[in-house]
Design an enzyme around this catalytic site. Structure first.
Site, short mmCIF file in Angstrom:
data_model
loop_
_atom_site.label_atom_id
_atom_site.label_comp_id
_atom_site.label_asym_id
_atom_site.label_seq_id
_atom_site.Cartn_x
_atom_site.Cartn_y
_atom_site.Cartn_z
N TYR A 1 17.92 31.85 0.82
CA TYR A 1 17.16 32.21 1.29
C TYR A 1 17.24 33.03 2.42
O TYR A 1 17.59 32.50 3.14
CB TYR A 1 15.83 32.26 0.92
CG TYR A 1 15.34 31.75 -0.45
CD1 TYR A 1 15.07 33.03 -0.83
CD2 TYR A 1 14.55 30.79 -0.42
CE1 TYR A 1 15.03 32.85 -2.40
CE2 TYR A 1 14.59 30.55 -2.37
CZ TYR A 1 14.29 31.37 -2.83
OH TYR A 1 13.71 31.12 -3.99
N LYS B 1 0.97 -1.28 -0.08
CA LYS B 1 0.32 0.17 -0.15
C LYS B 1 1.31 0.94 0.09
O LYS B 1 2.13 1.02 -0.31
CB LYS B 1 -0.77 0.05 1.60
CG LYS B 1 0.10 -0.11 2.44
CD LYS B 1 -0.80 0.27 4.02
CE LYS B 1 -0.23 0.52 5.38
NZ LYS B 1 -0.93 -0.57 6.54
C1 LIG Z 1 0.02 -1.73 6.71
C2 LIG Z 1 -1.02 -2.59 7.63
C3 LIG Z 1 0.18 -3.69 7.51
C4 LIG Z 1 1.76 -3.79 7.91
O1 LIG Z 1 2.26 -2.43 8.63
P1 LIG Z 1 3.55 -2.27 8.60
O2 LIG Z 1 3.71 -2.31 10.07
O3 LIG Z 1 3.79 -1.63 7.89
O4 LIG Z 1 4.27 -3.95 8.49
C5 LIG Z 1 -0.54 -4.47 7.82
N1 LIG Z 1 -1.53 -5.64 8.22
C6 LIG Z 1 -2.76 -4.05 7.35
C7 LIG Z 1 -4.06 -3.91 7.98
C8 LIG Z 1 -1.97 -2.75 7.64
O5 LIG Z 1 -3.00 -2.07 7.31
#
Ligand SMILES: *Cc1c(COP(=O)(O)O)cnc(C)c1O
Length: 388
Positions: A280, A36
């Site tokens: 700046y 994601k």
């Molecule tokens: C983002 C997410 C993960 C991964 O989390 P990390 O801390 O980056 O490993 C796992 N499960 C869900 C539902 C998430 O939204």
């Protein structure tokens, strides 16, 4: 065309991270790669094929548009799971592609059943259980009703798993909350099973949970941040070091290595006399004759303006401080101590050069979950290059 900065993704680093994490979770648990947020800023279109080359076959995304972006890069034996948003109109696409998705309320479940029935196909669902995060998830009577709907519509839905998400497993401050979630999850699964629904698989862990609460590993782990080479928090890293100590081992090397390196080049170098201001405003004044280099990255590229007079970059493997304000497209750095620095030389903004490293954590103020936020803000237009 040449870009003002670019990002290298290291296949070796990813392989190393996956090897370490797979060893932690064991052979009976599946590795799901969470991509994601544009693969945590790595770029979904570059990262997914790289992960496939490294042996990953399961990917998790938040939304249907991310699923769309990931889908075209998968090999035929890969599986994709949507953990969050799908417009009801897009359910058909997901079902037709065999993409599994979270069901967290009866409305979505009914929509999925009716789409699947009209398509003559089965929807592959993951039942998201509310255990304490209080965002999305089934609980109580709604969970019971969901089970009934599924039992009545077995021809149109396959329950692949029950799942939940923890409310901050990377911080010890949430210890009781997480333990409570673990307990509530197993109670809810038992209730479903007593109702006559079989739950073939269970998954709950993100990176931090898998590293800190081994009982959460179950049938699959959804690895985000750790696969990219970052510890979810300083605490998770310290706990790992303490574990090694208890096992009578030394600290060893960091088993996680950043996949991403962000690079640019020096645009020009000039000598600035004592007492002059650089950039700046008046926040940076030379204290002697200094060599100031301009690098073509600025806050429009995600190089935060708050790094003015604070940040560092690497040139010839040496740390060079940001001198003055970061502007929209350019940043000035002090290279007085790097005598042979000249236009065209490589600048590392994030990552390793020689023996030095600029970590994502040091890239801006240390604050919780900063890794995540800085990464996803790296603009997707900066080209990604896969390196060995
Ligand atoms: C983002 C997410 C993960 C991964 O989390 P990390 O801390 O980056 O490993 C796992 N499960 C869900 C539902 C998430 O939204």
């Amino acid at each position: 065309m040449h870009y003002s900065s670019y990002i290298e993704l290291s296949q070796k680093a990813l392989e190393k991270n996956i090897r370490f994490l797979r060893k932690r979770i064991g052979k009976s648990s599946l590795f799901s790669s969470v991509v994601k947020g544009n693969a945590y800023g790595h770029n979904i279109g570059d990262f997914v094929p790289l992960a496939v080359r490294c042996g990953i076959r399961h990917f998790s995304v938040f939304s249907v548009e991310e699923a769309f972006a990931a889908h075209e890069h998968l090999s035929h034996d890969c599986h994709l799971m949507i953990m969050g948003y799908i417009d009801p109109e897009d359910l058909e696409w997901a079902i037709s592609k065999g993409i599994s998705f979270y069901v967290f309320d009866c409305g979505r479940l009914e929509a999925a059943v009716s789409r699947a029935r009209s398509m003559g196909m089965k929807a592959r669902i993951h039942l998201e259980l509310e255990t304490g995060l209080n965002r999305t998830g089934l609980e109580g009577q709604e969970l019971e009703r969901a089970a009934e709907i599924i039992i009545r519509n077995r021809d149109w839905v396959t329950v692949e798993a029950a799942c939940t998400h923890f409310a901050g497993a990377e911080s010890i401050a949430n210890f009781w909350r997480i333990n409570n979630q673990i307990k509530r999850f197993s109670e809810a699964v038992s209730r479903l099973e007593r109702q006559g629904l079989s739950i073939p698989k269970k998954h709950t862990a993100c990176s931090a949970a898998a590293l800190r609460y081994p009982e959460t590993i179950m049938d699959m782990v959804r690895f985000g941040i750790a696969q990219y080479g970052y510890w979810p928090s300083m605490e998770t890293r310290i706990q790992y070091l303490l574990e090694r100590q208890e096992d009578g081992k030394g600290p060893g090397q960091n088993p996680l290595r950043a996949v991403l390196t962000w690079k640019s080049r020096i645009m020009s170098v000039r000598e600035v006399k004592t007492g002059e201001y650089v950039g700046y405003g008046t926040i940076y004044q030379t204290s002697r004759t200094q060599r100031i280099a301009t690098v073509p990255i600025g806050y429009s590229h995600g190089f935060a303006r708050s790094l003015s007079n604070l940040g560092y970059v690497l040139v010839h493997g040496r740390r060079c401080p940001v001198a003055g304000t970061v502007s929209m497209n350019a940043t000035t750095i002090d290279v007085s101590h790097v005598h042979d620095a000249r236009a065209g030389d490589e600048v590392v903004v994030v990552g390793r050069q020689g023996k030095n490293e600029i970590t994502i954590g040091s890239f801006s103020d240390m604050s919780r979950n900063l890794n995540y936020e800085v990464l996803v803000r790296i603009p997707s237009e900066i080209p990604r290059v896969i390196v060995d």
